[in-house]
Enzyme design. Structure first.
Site, PDB file in Angstrom:
ATOM      1  N   LYS A  49       2.191  11.843   2.507  1.00 30.59           N
ATOM      2  CA  LYS A  49       2.651  10.760   3.390  1.00 30.59           C
ATOM      3  C   LYS A  49       4.074  10.730   3.636  1.00 30.59           C
ATOM      4  CE  LYS A  49      -1.144   7.707   2.558  1.00 30.59           C
ATOM      5  NZ  LYS A  49      -1.480   6.374   2.255  1.00 30.59           N
ATOM      6  N   ARG A  70      -5.969  -3.371   0.690  1.00 36.02           N
ATOM      7  CA  ARG A  70      -6.775  -3.835  -0.060  1.00 36.02           C
ATOM      8  C   ARG A  70      -8.328  -3.769   0.272  1.00 36.02           C
ATOM      9  NH1 ARG A  70      -5.600  -8.990  -2.100  1.00 36.02           N
ATOM     10  NH2 ARG A  70      -6.650  -8.442  -4.162  1.00 36.02           N
ATOM     11  N   PRO A  82       0.300   4.742   6.914  1.00 39.16           N
ATOM     12  CA  PRO A  82      -0.103   5.680   7.512  1.00 39.16           C
ATOM     13  C   PRO A  82      -0.986   6.707   6.765  1.00 39.16           C
ATOM     14  CG  PRO A  82       1.888   6.213   7.073  1.00 39.16           C
ATOM     15  CD  PRO A  82       1.932   4.632   6.499  1.00 39.16           C
ATOM     16  N   GLU A  83      -1.757   7.474   7.274  1.00 35.22           N
ATOM     17  CA  GLU A  83      -2.521   8.207   6.657  1.00 35.22           C
ATOM     18  C   GLU A  83      -1.761   9.721   7.040  1.00 35.22           C
ATOM     19  OE1 GLU A  83      -5.978   7.673   5.624  1.00 35.22           O
ATOM     20  OE2 GLU A  83      -6.107   5.661   6.301  1.00 35.22           O
TER      21      GLU A  83
END
Ligand SMILES: [Zn+2]
Length: 279
Positions: free
Chosen positions: A51, A263, A2-3
């Site tokens: 986070k 990635r 999650p951001e």
């Protein structure tokens, strides 16, 4: 992963449901805290830190504890009416907090631990300045990034020890807005503050429901060719035309990245020219 804006929203929802409430039940479904009972404790607040989620509680004798959780890959907190039917499988529940007005359940949490509030630094003290935090410090974030000048900037932005709150979406989008190729070393980026400010503005613009990064101007009006359509500039737009120059967006992988689903990088090869040989 999650951001930071997801965590901010989760914290706001949990804070609204729990702050000021006394726990009528608690259930920690991890071995280390399986016998811990916080019945009778009161939730002071729920705050995001990068986070990480910090739920701060005070006990009957004014002792203070913090429930520290991290969502990692699959984790989520959900709030239900008391006794409400869960929308996730029960066996994935890691923490259940009950009050007279709500049940909060953390499913598939990547980290769940309870520490003394005074010892919070032991679990989140390593984090760099929080893009959404009250103590946001642009100069300190820049200093931390510049301390490793050869690291690809796309890798450095995800390292929460440099700056807290950026996940893959905002890494890709902020690099695009700054015209920086994610594989360029930090030393190659001329305007690091702009890159950080772009990331911060993207996060701040997404604290409401839904997420899009193409709404950017101060009036909140959609800008760019994507105006009127929700979406991203480059994230997961491989082969689609760049919204600024129409060059097909490319997907790549950063060699030094150690994550798994984080990635992939997305970039416009025209707006974000790859780094040339070092002078
Ligand atoms: Zn472009």
């Amino acid at each position: 992963m999650p951001e930071g804006d997801s965590i901010w929203r989760a914290a706001a929802q949990l804070h609204a449901a729990l702050a000021g409430q006394q726990l009528t039940g608690s259930d920690f479904r991890v071995p280390k805290f399986a016998t811990l009972k916080l019945d009778g404790w009161t939730v002071n607040e729920v705050v995001p830190r990068g986070k990480h989620l910090l739920m701060r509680l005070r006990g009957p004798d004014e002792e203070q504890l913090t429930i520290h959780s991290h969502l990692k890959m699959e984790g989520i907190w959900q709030v239900y009416p008391p006794g409400g039917r869960w929308r996730k499988p029960g066996f994935t529940a890691r923490c259940v907090l009950r009050t007279a007005t709500a049940d909060a359940v953390g499913f598939s949490l990547g980290i769940l631990e309870v520490v003394r509030t005074a010892d919070e630094d032991s679990v989140v003290g390593h984090l760099g300045p929080d893009l959404l935090g009250p103590d946001w410090d642009l100069a300190e974030a820049e200093r931390r990034l510049r301390a490793a000048p050869d690291v690809p900037v796309g890798v450095a932005l995800l390292d929460q020890r440099n700056v807290a709150g950026i996940g893959n979406i905002y890494r890709c989008e902020a690099c695009f807005l700054s015209g920086v190729h994610p594989a360029a070393p930090v030393s190659y980026v001329q305007d690091l503050p702009k890159l950080l400010i772009d990331a911060k503005q993207l996060l701040e613009a997404n604290l409401g429901p839904g997420r899009r990064t193409t709404v950017l101007n101060k009036q909140g009006t959609p800008v760019g060719r994507n105006a009127g359509r929700p979406g991203y500039w480059v994230y997961r737009r491989e082969h689609q035309p760049c919204l600024k120059c129409a060059t097909p967006i490319r997907r790549g992988v950063l060699a030094k990245d150690t994550g798994t689903e984080e990635r992939d990088i997305y970039f416009c090869p025209t707006c974000q020219p790859p780094p040339g040989p070092k002078a």
